[in-house]
Design an enzyme around this catalytic site. Structure first.
Site, short mmCIF file in Angstrom:
data_model
loop_
_atom_site.label_atom_id
_atom_site.label_comp_id
_atom_site.label_asym_id
_atom_site.label_seq_id
_atom_site.Cartn_x
_atom_site.Cartn_y
_atom_site.Cartn_z
N PHE A 1 0.82 -1.22 0.00
CA PHE A 1 0.00 0.00 0.00
C PHE A 1 0.86 1.28 0.00
CE2 PHE A 1 -2.12 2.81 3.39
CZ PHE A 1 -2.74 3.63 2.47
N GLU B 1 5.33 -7.22 7.60
CA GLU B 1 3.97 -7.69 7.88
C GLU B 1 3.33 -6.55 8.66
OE1 GLU B 1 2.26 -10.37 7.07
OE2 GLU B 1 3.91 -11.29 5.94
N THR C 1 6.10 2.92 12.65
CA THR C 1 4.73 3.25 13.04
C THR C 1 4.69 3.94 14.40
OG1 THR C 1 2.68 2.20 13.80
CG2 THR C 1 4.63 0.84 13.85
N ASP C 2 3.63 4.71 14.65
CA ASP C 2 3.45 5.31 15.99
C ASP C 2 3.01 4.26 17.01
OD1 ASP C 2 0.85 4.89 15.11
OD2 ASP C 2 0.15 6.93 15.52
N GLU C 3 2.65 3.05 16.53
CA GLU C 3 2.15 2.03 17.46
C GLU C 3 3.24 1.55 18.42
OE1 GLU C 3 -0.53 -0.83 15.71
OE2 GLU C 3 -1.07 0.55 14.11
N TYR D 1 2.58 -7.11 16.35
CA TYR D 1 2.99 -6.23 15.24
C TYR D 1 3.85 -5.08 15.77
CZ TYR D 1 2.68 -2.23 12.04
OH TYR D 1 2.99 -1.14 11.27
N ALA E 1 5.32 -4.72 18.61
CA ALA E 1 6.55 -5.18 19.28
C ALA E 1 7.62 -5.49 18.23
CB ALA E 1 6.25 -6.41 20.12
N SER E 2 7.21 -6.10 17.12
CA SER E 2 8.21 -6.43 16.09
C SER E 2 8.72 -5.16 15.40
CB SER E 2 7.64 -7.42 15.07
OG SER E 2 6.63 -6.82 14.30
N LYS E 3 7.85 -4.16 15.22
CA LYS E 3 8.31 -2.90 14.63
C LYS E 3 9.23 -2.17 15.62
CE LYS E 3 7.39 -1.23 11.18
NZ LYS E 3 7.96 -1.39 9.79
N ASN F 1 -2.38 5.33 8.01
CA ASN F 1 -2.53 5.85 6.65
C ASN F 1 -3.84 5.34 6.02
OD1 ASN F 1 0.68 6.20 5.03
ND2 ASN F 1 0.24 6.36 7.19
N ARG G 1 -10.82 -6.35 19.85
CA ARG G 1 -9.49 -6.89 19.54
C ARG G 1 -8.75 -7.11 20.86
NH1 ARG G 1 -5.89 -3.03 15.85
NH2 ARG G 1 -6.78 -4.17 14.09
N HIS H 1 -6.36 -4.20 22.55
CA HIS H 1 -6.68 -3.08 21.64
C HIS H 1 -6.21 -1.73 22.20
CE1 HIS H 1 -10.09 -1.48 18.81
NE2 HIS H 1 -8.89 -1.01 18.49
P1 NAD Z 1 1.43 -3.59 3.29
O1 NAD Z 1 1.12 -4.79 4.11
O2 NAD Z 1 0.37 -3.01 2.42
O3 NAD Z 1 2.69 -3.90 2.35
C1 NAD Z 1 3.80 -4.61 2.78
C2 NAD Z 1 4.61 -5.00 1.56
O4 NAD Z 1 5.80 -5.69 2.02
C3 NAD Z 1 3.88 -5.95 0.62
O5 NAD Z 1 4.10 -5.57 -0.73
C4 NAD Z 1 4.53 -7.31 0.89
O6 NAD Z 1 4.53 -8.18 -0.24
C5 NAD Z 1 5.94 -6.90 1.27
N1 NAD Z 1 6.61 -7.88 2.12
C6 NAD Z 1 6.10 -8.49 3.24
N2 NAD Z 1 6.99 -9.37 3.73
C7 NAD Z 1 8.09 -9.31 2.91
C8 NAD Z 1 9.34 -9.96 2.92
N3 NAD Z 1 9.66 -10.88 3.85
N4 NAD Z 1 10.23 -9.64 1.95
C9 NAD Z 1 9.93 -8.72 1.00
N5 NAD Z 1 8.75 -8.09 0.94
C10 NAD Z 1 7.84 -8.38 1.89
O7 NAD Z 1 1.99 -2.52 4.34
P2 NAD Z 1 1.84 -0.94 4.32
O8 NAD Z 1 0.59 -0.56 5.00
O9 NAD Z 1 2.14 -0.43 2.97
O10 NAD Z 1 3.05 -0.56 5.32
C11 NAD Z 1 4.37 -0.32 4.81
C12 NAD Z 1 5.28 0.04 5.97
O11 NAD Z 1 4.78 1.19 6.64
C13 NAD Z 1 5.37 -1.05 7.05
O12 NAD Z 1 6.72 -1.10 7.49
C14 NAD Z 1 4.46 -0.55 8.16
O13 NAD Z 1 4.90 -1.02 9.42
C15 NAD Z 1 4.63 0.95 8.02
N6 NAD Z 1 3.47 1.76 8.46
C16 NAD Z 1 2.22 1.49 8.00
C17 NAD Z 1 1.15 2.31 8.40
C18 NAD Z 1 -0.25 2.09 7.87
O14 NAD Z 1 -1.18 2.76 8.31
N7 NAD Z 1 -0.48 1.19 6.93
C19 NAD Z 1 1.38 3.37 9.26
C20 NAD Z 1 2.69 3.62 9.71
C21 NAD Z 1 3.73 2.81 9.30
P1 TYD Z 2 -6.56 -1.06 11.43
O1 TYD Z 2 -6.97 -0.48 10.13
O2 TYD Z 2 -6.39 -2.54 11.54
O3 TYD Z 2 -5.24 -0.29 11.88
P2 TYD Z 2 -4.41 -0.36 13.30
O4 TYD Z 2 -4.89 -1.50 14.09
O5 TYD Z 2 -3.01 -0.55 12.83
O6 TYD Z 2 -4.65 0.96 13.96
O7 TYD Z 2 -7.63 -0.63 12.53
C1 TYD Z 2 -7.94 0.73 12.79
C2 TYD Z 2 -8.90 0.77 13.96
O8 TYD Z 2 -10.15 0.18 13.56
C3 TYD Z 2 -8.42 -0.05 15.16
O9 TYD Z 2 -8.83 0.63 16.36
C4 TYD Z 2 -9.19 -1.36 15.05
C5 TYD Z 2 -10.49 -0.95 14.39
N1 TYD Z 2 -11.12 -1.96 13.50
C6 TYD Z 2 -12.48 -2.28 13.68
O10 TYD Z 2 -13.16 -1.75 14.58
N2 TYD Z 2 -13.03 -3.20 12.82
C7 TYD Z 2 -12.32 -3.82 11.85
O11 TYD Z 2 -12.89 -4.68 11.11
C8 TYD Z 2 -10.94 -3.47 11.67
C9 TYD Z 2 -10.11 -4.12 10.59
C10 TYD Z 2 -10.39 -2.52 12.52
#
Ligand code: NAD
Ligand code: TYD
Length: 360
Positions: free
Chosen positions: A12, A86, A136-138, A163, A165-167, A193, A298, A301
């Site tokens: 994404f 992940e 991430t801010d998590e 998640y 903890a691993s980040k 995002n 969750r 949560h």
């Molecule tokens: P996503 O799950 O949409 O994409 C992850 C990508 O990494 C995928 O294309 C997947 O194929 C690839 N990938 C997974 N394991 C892999 C491996 N072992 N080797 C190579 N490629 C691998 O994630 P996203 O939402 O785009 O998040 C991207 C980054 O941003 C992550 O590090 C996440 O922790 C961080 N982040 C995400 C958010 C959010 O709201 N989505 C917010 C803050 C930070």
């Molecule tokens: P999510 O998009 O999984 O992001 P994160 O857990 O990384 O913040 O979830 C955003 C919020 O929405 C989180 O508080 C959990 C909640 N949520 C629901 O209430 N229902 C759902 O089906 C999902 C996927 C998330």
């Protein structure tokens, strides 16, 4: 020409970042995208860049040291932007080990290969090389409901899910490389995002997808958990600005004072869908508040996330540009225009995940 190695570029945020970078720099940069194409990686996200001469895709796992070392050996990489991970909290609760594998071990491999390629025989690193670790801010844990409490770069780490903890572990590894070797890196910690190409397991695309199909909208717990939502393009811009204008070895928090309870998000999406769908669209009939279904909370949560982006604003001049009302309309418009993408993303593995997660 500067060469970028982007990990996880088929996901994404990574794919949005690659689009942003080609729009901004066009042929002045080269991007190599390394991605294992897990369930979350989708080359459809990059269809419009795949034929560029200055873009290359390599299918590889970031845990595969030989494959990653080979990319560094064959290319003079100037910038690493490390997204691959992940990324879904619910999956981490069900299968934590793969999160440790990719997020911790994979980051260690990326750091080690970059360090080996960039270090000089007499000590130090080649001029101008930079590694940006996307996090991430998590990692900071959960804030009280008090509206004046925010995450800062100095907030102690207190992750709760496998998640986060691993980040957190991966962030600490990057810090260790900076402290031990003066390895040239930055860490960014961003809030939630949303936007085009987001996989429909996450709240916003899941709700859009389910509402369009007249399926229940699952709300965890009381629906009052708060997230700070940022439009993905604003995140892509921040990453580029941090890498070019930020001080090396620093952490920057990215977020937007856009805190919303989950239940508010659902109401906004339902209202916006009703506004945007044409009068004649039959789906309008089932898009209403009756779809909202409270489900079991969750585990562990986190209650509230909120970033005060003071440091990035003061030092770099970055600010979120896309207001939520505009961002959510752009996102919904994108899902209307990309029904086939959504249908493909929500088939196969996702069907199985969805029924195990929500229909047990
Ligand atoms: P996503 O799950 O949409 O994409 C992850 C990508 O990494 C995928 O294309 C997947 O194929 C690839 N990938 C997974 N394991 C892999 C491996 N072992 N080797 C190579 N490629 C691998 O994630 P996203 O939402 O785009 O998040 C991207 C980054 O941003 C992550 O590090 C996440 O922790 C961080 N982040 C995400 C958010 C959010 O709201 N989505 C917010 C803050 C930070
Ligand atoms: P999510 O998009 O999984 O992001 P994160 O857990 O990384 O913040 O979830 C955003 C919020 O929405 C989180 O508080 C959990 C909640 N949520 C629901 O209430 N229902 C759902 O089906 C999902 C996927 C998330």
């Amino acid at each position: 020409m500067r060469t970028y190695l982007v990990t996880g570029g088929a996901g994404f945020i990574g794919s949005n970042y690659i689009h942003y970078m080609f729009r901004k720099y066009d042929n002045a940069i080269r991007i190599i995208n390394v991605d294992a194409l897990t369930y979350a990686g989708n080359l459809e996200n990059l269809k419009d860049v795949e034929n560029r001469d200055n873009y290359q895709f390599v299918k590889a796992d970031i845990c595969d040291r030989d494959a990653i070392a080979k990319i560094f050996a064959e290319n003079d990489i100037d910038r690493v932007v490390h997204f691959a991970a992940e990324s879904h909290v619910d999956r981490s609760i069900r299968t934590p080990e793969v999160f440790v594998q990719t997020n911790v071990l994979g980051t260690a491999v990326m750091l080690n290969c970059a360090k080996a390629a960039w270090e000089l025989p007499g000590g130090g690193f080649k001029e101008g090389k930079k590694f940006l670790h996307v996090s991430t801010d998590e990692v900071y844990g959960s804030l009280p409901e008090d509206e004046n409490a925010f995450f800062y770069e100095t907030t102690p780490y207190d992750p709760h899910s496998p998640y986060s903890a691993s980040k957190a572990a991966s962030d600490l590894l990057v810090k260790a490389y900076m402290d031990t070797y003066r390895f040239p890196a930055n860490i960014t910690n961003c809030s939630n995002n949303y936007g085009p190409y987001q996989f429909p397991e996450k709240l916003i695309p899941l709700v859009i997808n389910n509402a369009l199909q007249g399926r229940k909208l699952p709300v965890y717990g009381d629906g009052k958990n708060v997230r700070d939502w940022l439009y993905v393009e604003d995140h892509a811009k921040a990453i580029d600005m941090v890498q070019e204008q930020g001080r090396l070895f620093e952490t920057y928090n990215i977020g937007g004072h856009n805190e919303k309870q989950n239940i508010e998000i659902l109401h906004i999406i339902l209202e916006t869908l009703r506004e945007m769908l044409p009068e004649t669209d039959p789906r309008r009939a089932h898009i209403n508040e009756d779809l909202i279904t409270y489900v079991e909370d969750r585990k562990g949560h986190d209650r509230r996330y909120a970033i005060a982006p003071d440091k990035i604003r003061k030092e770099i001049g970055w600010e979120p540009e896309t207001m939520f009302q505009e961002g959510i309309r752009k996102t919904i418009r994108w899902f209307f225009d990309n029904e086939e993408w959504l249908k493909n993303a929500a088939s196969g593995e996702y069907q199985k995940y969805y029924s195990e997660m929500y229909e047990k």
